[in-house]
Design a protein around this motif. Sequence first.
Motif, PDB file in Angstrom:
ATOM      1  N   VAL A 104      39.982  55.222  60.503  1.00  0.00           N
ATOM      2  CA  VAL A 104      38.987  56.148  59.964  1.00  0.00           C
ATOM      3  C   VAL A 104      39.320  56.498  58.510  1.00  0.00           C
ATOM      4  CG1 VAL A 104      38.061  58.491  60.122  1.00  0.00           C
ATOM      5  CG2 VAL A 104      38.327  57.124  62.190  1.00  0.00           C
ATOM      6  N   GLU A 105      40.582  56.715  58.218  1.00  0.00           N
ATOM      7  CA  GLU A 105      40.994  57.003  56.841  1.00  0.00           C
ATOM      8  C   GLU A 105      40.632  55.859  55.907  1.00  0.00           C
ATOM      9  OE1 GLU A 105      44.760  58.730  55.698  1.00  0.00           O
ATOM     10  OE2 GLU A 105      45.191  59.123  57.815  1.00  0.00           O
ATOM     11  N   ILE A 106      40.902  54.654  56.351  1.00  0.00           N
ATOM     12  CA  ILE A 106      40.604  53.474  55.530  1.00  0.00           C
ATOM     13  C   ILE A 106      39.103  53.351  55.306  1.00  0.00           C
ATOM     14  CG2 ILE A 106      40.688  50.949  55.453  1.00  0.00           C
ATOM     15  CD1 ILE A 106      43.348  51.159  57.033  1.00  0.00           C
ATOM     16  N   LEU A 157      34.043  61.055  68.134  1.00  0.00           N
ATOM     17  CA  LEU A 157      34.977  60.127  67.510  1.00  0.00           C
ATOM     18  C   LEU A 157      34.336  59.410  66.317  1.00  0.00           C
ATOM     19  CD1 LEU A 157      36.568  58.629  70.748  1.00  0.00           C
ATOM     20  CD2 LEU A 157      37.763  60.012  69.039  1.00  0.00           C
ATOM     21  N   LEU A 158      33.036  59.144  66.420  1.00  0.00           N
ATOM     22  CA  LEU A 158      32.331  58.431  65.349  1.00  0.00           C
ATOM     23  C   LEU A 158      31.902  59.346  64.205  1.00  0.00           C
ATOM     24  CD1 LEU A 158      29.974  56.000  67.312  1.00  0.00           C
ATOM     25  CD2 LEU A 158      31.989  55.382  65.970  1.00  0.00           C
ATOM     26  N   ARG A 159      31.822  60.639  64.467  1.00  0.00           N
ATOM     27  CA  ARG A 159      31.231  61.569  63.498  1.00  0.00           C
ATOM     28  C   ARG A 159      31.850  61.474  62.093  1.00  0.00           C
ATOM     29  NH1 ARG A 159      27.752  65.216  64.806  1.00  0.00           N
ATOM     30  NH2 ARG A 159      28.381  65.196  67.002  1.00  0.00           N
ATOM     31  N   PRO A 160      33.184  61.423  61.950  1.00  0.00           N
ATOM     32  CA  PRO A 160      33.750  61.353  60.588  1.00  0.00           C
ATOM     33  C   PRO A 160      33.330  60.100  59.821  1.00  0.00           C
ATOM     34  CG  PRO A 160      35.448  61.886  62.203  1.00  0.00           C
ATOM     35  CD  PRO A 160      34.250  61.467  62.971  1.00  0.00           C
ATOM     36  N   MET A 206      21.564  58.263  73.034  1.00  0.00           N
ATOM     37  CA  MET A 206      22.071  59.629  73.021  1.00  0.00           C
ATOM     38  C   MET A 206      23.142  59.788  71.949  1.00  0.00           C
ATOM     39  SD  MET A 206      24.043  61.746  76.054  1.00  0.00           S
ATOM     40  CE  MET A 206      25.664  61.087  75.669  1.00  0.00           C
ATOM     41  N   ILE A 207      24.049  58.823  71.850  1.00  0.00           N
ATOM     42  CA  ILE A 207      25.109  58.876  70.841  1.00  0.00           C
ATOM     43  C   ILE A 207      24.497  58.931  69.441  1.00  0.00           C
ATOM     44  CG2 ILE A 207      27.021  57.596  69.800  1.00  0.00           C
ATOM     45  CD1 ILE A 207      27.533  56.439  72.664  1.00  0.00           C
TER      46      ILE A 207
END
Length: 230
Positions: free
Chosen positions: A73-75, A115-118, A145-146
């Motif tokens: 996620v950081e990358i 988990l995907l939000r960021p 829904m996601i």
Amino acid sequence: MKYLDEITNWKSPEIIKEWRELTNPNVVAVHLTDFHIGAANALFPPEWIDINGNKVLASPKQLEIYEKYLEAVEIIRAWNPDIGFFTGDMIDGNRSPFRKVLTLPNDQGYLCAELLRPIVKDLKKTYWVASTPYHDGWDVKYHRMIASLLGRAGDAFVQPDASALITDVCGVKILVTHKILNLAQYLQGVAEKEAIFMAAHNSSSDGPIDMILGGHFHRSVIEERFNVNF
């Protein structure tokens, strides 16, 4: 410029700047697939409160996967992508034989969205592809829904009766799909993979395609079933 396999810090500002100057991209994309949230051997945070109020704790293996995911996620955020492709099986569903830590697809969907939000929050556009019906059901309602939980209900989504989405991104025509053929496809050599691409390239009703983005790669399953190591 370093070769790809020499780069160990993909979120380094120097690396990002160098690659952007070298490639001068019109758009940066992120492609994520097959999270299988809910499965006992899949991505899971240290703890999660399910919809019944129960605290669910991650296993040591899941904690290891979670730490790797946070690094990813950081990358991804360092590269500041413009668009995202999500190509199915983001939840494991309740029909899979794999052992579960979350059994309800709604629970799995809520966790997947968090988990995907960021990653998703700063994307200009997202593309969502239906899963294997085995995991999501024929109406793909949980993947919808996601997307909705992330404020992306209006973005491009493959219809339940379709197998792929073809989209044009800066002049590059991309076939976005979940599964192209079968598990054996991932064991084929370069020539066979090229043949698969050319077949899709030539048979597309929307004209020739330039790229295929797919999913369905289950490394541990393939290693066990075909007795190979990647």
